[in-house]
Design an enzyme around this catalytic site. Structure first.
Site: not given
Ligand code: ATR
Length: 273
Positions: A65, A101, A126, A151
């Site tokens: 990607k 998406d 994230a 995180t």
């Protein structure tokens, strides 16, 4: 014949070929969609070879990607904001990069009567999928988008450069109108990314995980009266958006969804069980 394919490694598990080929069959189109398992070092040369062929475009999945963004001659506004490309179209020999998406998420919500404009949204996770969803919600009028991630630093990075976004905690779920799970928690397990009680006042939950189709997160949310949207709707609607990009037409999402469900059942992975 118009050719398309998903390019990635691995790609054998991808549902994209059955979904897109179902549309071609339904519409009687002279088009075919395959799967190209390509290593990172061969990605650029493969795309270069295809751009002047009868390929119309590609779906791009892991691990390409970022490379797809770099190789694109032109990049859509959405893909630029996301910082990644999951769809390529070849237009007069130029490589155009898109990100579908986030649009898939918003259209899956709309399919279930959920309005993003003006709503308070929480995104769990994230990573790359989360960033697409955060961008889509923030640019389609969400009142605010709160990002909750294991995180914290990654959540800070995921909202970089975006208005109306902040980092939060599970406490922010209280009163949220739209919650989207973009973590992998719940994939193939009965785990949920958040405690059950935190979903008590939530309006709608979309779980990007689609195996199983009914995750524990969705079960918990629906039990409290929320609208539940499974991840196959998001997968289908991002593919609907790809068909719009490649062929400039609107396709029936149910044709794609039925094809995906049949394929999962054929593999012995019937997610509705
Ligand atoms: P994708 O491309 O699908 O978004 P990713 O970039 O690997 O995949 O992101 C996975 C997301 O799931 C991350 O937000 C990750 O949290 P961290 O940033 O803390 O790694 C989240 N995730 C994965 N496993 C998790 C777990 N067991 N508990 C909580 N979050 C998890």
């Amino acid at each position: 014949m118009a050719r398309l394919a998903v390019i990635g490694s691995p790609v054998a598990h991808s549902l994209s070929p059955v979904m897109h080929n179902a549309v071609f069959a339904r519409l009687g189109m002279d088009a075919t969609y395959g799967a190209l398992d390509v290593r990172p070092e061969d990605f650029a040369s493969t795309v270069e070879a295809l751009r002047h062929s009868d390929y119309v475009g590609l779906s791009v999945t892991m691990p390409h990607k970022d490379a797809a963004l770099r190789i694109s001659d032109d990049v859509s506004d959405e893909a630029r904001r996301v910082g990644a490309v999951n769809t390529l179209s070849f237009v007069d020999g130029r490589i155009v990069g898109h990100s579908t998406d986030g649009t898939g998420c918003v259209r899956a919500l709309e399919h279930h009567g959920v309005v993003v404009d003006g709503s308070r949204c929480v995104v769990l996770g994230a990573g790359g999928a989360a960033r697409s969803v955060i961008v889509a919600l923030a640019t389609r009028g969400a009142r605010d988008v709160v990002v909750v991630n294991r995180t914290r630093d990654k959540a800070v990075a995921a909202i970089d450069g975006l208005d109306r976004c902040r980092v939060g905690t599970v406490d922010d779920l209280a009163g949220a109108q739209v919650v989207v799970n973009c973590t992998s928690v719940g994939m193939g397990t009965s785990e949920s990314p958040v405690p059950r009680e935190s979903l008590r006042e939530v309006g709608c939950v979309l779980d990007a995980v689609y195996f199983p189709l009914r995750t524990s997160l969705l079960d918990d949310a629906v039990a409290f009266g929320a609208i539940g949207v499974d991840g196959l709707w998001m997968l289908v609607y991002q593919a609907v958006e790809q068909q719009r990009i490649w062929f400039d037409h609107a396709v029936d999402p149910v044709v794609m969804r039925d094809a995906a469900l049949a394929e999962l059942a054929r593999r012995g992975n019937d997610p509705t069980l």
